[in-house]
Design an enzyme around this catalytic site. Structure first.
Site, short mmCIF file in Angstrom:
data_model
loop_
_atom_site.label_atom_id
_atom_site.label_comp_id
_atom_site.label_asym_id
_atom_site.label_seq_id
_atom_site.Cartn_x
_atom_site.Cartn_y
_atom_site.Cartn_z
CE LYS A 31 0.88 107.81 46.25
NZ LYS A 31 0.57 106.96 45.07
CB SER A 90 -2.16 104.92 42.45
OG SER A 90 -2.69 103.80 43.13
CB SER A 121 -2.52 105.18 46.82
OG SER A 121 -1.41 105.16 45.91
#
Length: 458
Positions: free
Chosen positions: A80, A180, A156
Site C-alpha cells: 500500500k 480499511s 483505503s
C-alpha cells in the site's frame, strides 16, 4: 492465462524453492498481467520493474545453490502507498507529496524482504487514507472493483484488494483504522486480517514530512495482510509481527485453539436493528451458518453478555476522533472527563470480550451491510448507498467492523459467496485477543464448506 498467477503466495514460494518455476519467470508473468489488467482497474500506481527482475534473478541464484530461503522466497508482492519502501514514492495519495521518495524501509517492508518477498509495486490509496469504502485521490485517480469496474473496491486499501483479486500480486500489506483492510477484502472477494492491536510495528507507516506523535494509538491503527487464501495471512503475519528493538524478544504466533471445523465453538450475530444488513448480504450469511451447522460446528447466537453493540460502536467513533486529535495537536476536542469515560468503556469492552472467548473460539458477524456499490464522488456527508430495502447513509458502514477494533481483537474477513448480481460478500471472523491464528485457521476450514476465493471475470 497463467494459472500460477492465482496460486497462494505460500505455495508459489514453495514452487520456487523446489525449482518448479523461477522467480524471474514468475515476476515477468506478473508484470505482463499488470500491463493487461491495470488500465481497467488503476490499482498499481508505481512499479519497480528493473529492480524487481534483478532481485528475482538473485533469488533464483540462491535457489540454485540451495541457499537459505525464507517463507516468501522470490515471491513478487505489492504494498500500500502508505508504507516507506526505499527508492519508491510514498504519497498517501496527496499531490503535495508526489515527489517524496523514501530513503529507508518501513519495518514490515524490511521484514517481508527478509522473508524473501520482492516488492514489485505500490497500490493506490484513498487520499490520506481518509475513506473506508472508496479509493480515490487527485494524484492517481480512482481505483475500480475487479468484479464490476463501475463499483468501488473499498478503501483505503481498496487498490491492494483489487490487485490481489485480479492476479496482479500474490500478497498485499495494508492498514486498518476504520475497516480499511476488512471492507476492501469483502468487496473484492479476498481474505484480509486486522491483527490484534499492537503486534505489528507501525514504524515507517506515516504521511511524508509529518513527525511522529507522542502516541502511536496502536490500539486503533493496525497493519495487516491481504491474501487470496487464508494461509497467506498466517505466513505474512508470522514474518511481520513482533516487537522492535530495543524491546525486541522472541515472538511466535500462538497455535490455533482448534483445527477441525466440528471442534469450533462459534458465536454469531448476523443482523442488528441499528445496522441492518441488506437482504442480498443476509442470505449469504444465513447460508454460511447453515453450512457450519451441517458440518458439526457448535453455534451460539447472540452478542456476548454485557456487550451493547450500539454503545460500543459510538465509543469506537469517539476513539477514532481521539486518534485524529493525537495526529493534529491543538485542535479542540472533548474534555478530559469524557476521554476518561470513553477509555473506561473501551477497556470494559475488551475485558468483556476476553471473558466471552473463554467459552467461545470465534465470533462471526457481517463485515458490512452491503456489497460493493457504485463510485460516489459526492461530499462525504451527502453520500448514500442503495440497497434492495432502500437508501442507507454512507456512514452506516463502520458499525460492523467497530467492535473488533474497539477491543483490539484480531478479525479476518473471508469470502462466503456472491450476490445475485455477482458481487462478493465477506464474513467477519473475530478471534480472541492475541490468538490471530485461531481466526485464520477458522477461515481456512470455513473455505472447505462455503466460499473461498474466486477469480473475477476480467
Amino acid at each position: 492465462m497463467n494459472e500460477t498467477l492465482f496460486r497462494s503466495a505460500t505455495d508459489v514460494a514453495g514452487m520456487i524453492r523446489r525449482r518448479e518455476i523461477s522467480s524471474r519467470e514468475l515476476t515477468e508473468t506478473l508484470f505482463a498481467r499488470v500491463e493487461a489488467v491495470n488500465p481497467v482497474l488503476n490499482a498499481v500506481v508505481e512499479c519497480r520493474r528493473e529492480e524487481t527482475l534483478r532481485e528475482a534473478a538473485l533469488a533464483d541464484e540462491v535457489t540454485a545453490r540451495r541457499g537459505q530461503a525464507g517463507p516468501l522466497h522470490g515471491v513478487p508482492i505489492t504494498i500500500k502507498d502508505s508504507f516507506d519502501v526505499a527508492g519508491m514514492h510514498t504519497t498517501w495519495g496527496d499531490p503535495g507529496a508526489k515527489d517524496f521518495v523514501a530513503d529507508s524501509d518501513a519495518t514490515i517492508v524490511r521484514r517481508l524482504k527478509e522473508a524473501g518477498a520482492i516488492i514489485a509495486g505500490k497500490t493506490n490509496v484513498a487520499f490520506m487514507l481518509a475513506d473506508f469504502a472508496q479509493t480515490a485521490n487527485e494524484l492517481y485517480g480512482v481505483t475500480n472493483n475487479p468484479w464490476d469496474p463501475s463499483r468501488t473496491p473499498g478503501g483505503s486499501t481498496g487498490a491492494g484488494a483489487a490487485a490481489l483479486s485480479a492476479g496482479m500480486t500474490f500478497l498485499e500489506y495494508g492498514s486498518d483504522l476504520v475497516g480499511s483492510i476488512r471492507i476492501p477484502a469483502s468487496f473484492c472477494g479476498v481474505y484480509g486480517l486486522k491483527p490484534s492491536a499492537g503486534i505489528v510495528p507501525l514504524t515507517g507507516f506515516g504521511p511524508p514530512g509529518v513527525p511522529s506523535t507522542l502516541t502511536e494509538s496502536a490500539y486503533m491503527s493496525s497493519l495487516g495482510p491481504l491474501g487470496r487464501y487464508a494461509a497467506d495471512l498466517r505466513t505474512a503475519l508470522q514474518v511481520t509481527a513482533g516487537p522492535e528493538a530495543p524491546t525486541a524478544y522472541t515472538w511466535a504466533l500462538p497455535p490455533s485453539r482448534r483445527t477441525r471445523l466440528a471442534d469450533f465453538r462459534v458465536g454469531y450475530v448476523l443482523d442488528c436493528p441499528q445496522a441492518p444488513v441488506s437482504s442480498e448480504v443476509g442470505a449469504l450469511l444465513s447460508d454460511a451458518m447453515d453450512a457450519l451447522a451441517k458440518n458439526g460446528a457448535t453455534l451460539v447466537e447472540g452478542w456476548p453478555g454485557g456487550v451493547d453493540p450500539v454503545r460500543e460502536a459510538e465509543s469506537f467513533g469517539f476513539h477514532v476522533g481521539l486518534f485524529f486529535a493525537y495526529q493534529q495537536p491543538g485542535e479542540e476536542f472533548a474534555p478530559l472527563s469524557q476521554v476518561i469515560e470513553q477509555e473506561h468503556r473501551r477497556m470494559t469492552a475488551r475485558a468483556t470480550w476476553i471473558d466471552y472467548f473463554t467459552g467461545i473460539d470465534v465470533f462471526l458477524c457481517p463485515s458490512n451491510f452491503t456489497p460493493a456499490f457504485p463510485h460516489d464522488a459526492r461530499p462525504f456527508d451527502q453520500r448514500t448507498i442503495v440497497t434492495p430495502e432502500g437508501e442507507r447513509p454512507y456512514t452506516d458502514q463502520p458499525f460492523w467492523i467497530s467492535h473488533a477494533s474497539l477491543a483490539g481483537l484480531p478479525a479476518v474477513v473471508a469470502p462466503i459467496g456472491r450476490t445475485p448480481a455477482g458481487l462478493p460478500v465477506g464474513l467477519q471472523i473475530v478471534g480472541p485477543l492475541y490468538e490471530d491464528n485461531t481466526a485464520i485457521t477458522f477461515a481456512e476450514v470455513l473455505a472447505d464448506v462455503v466460499g473461498g476465493y474466486e477469480r473475477p471475470p476480467l
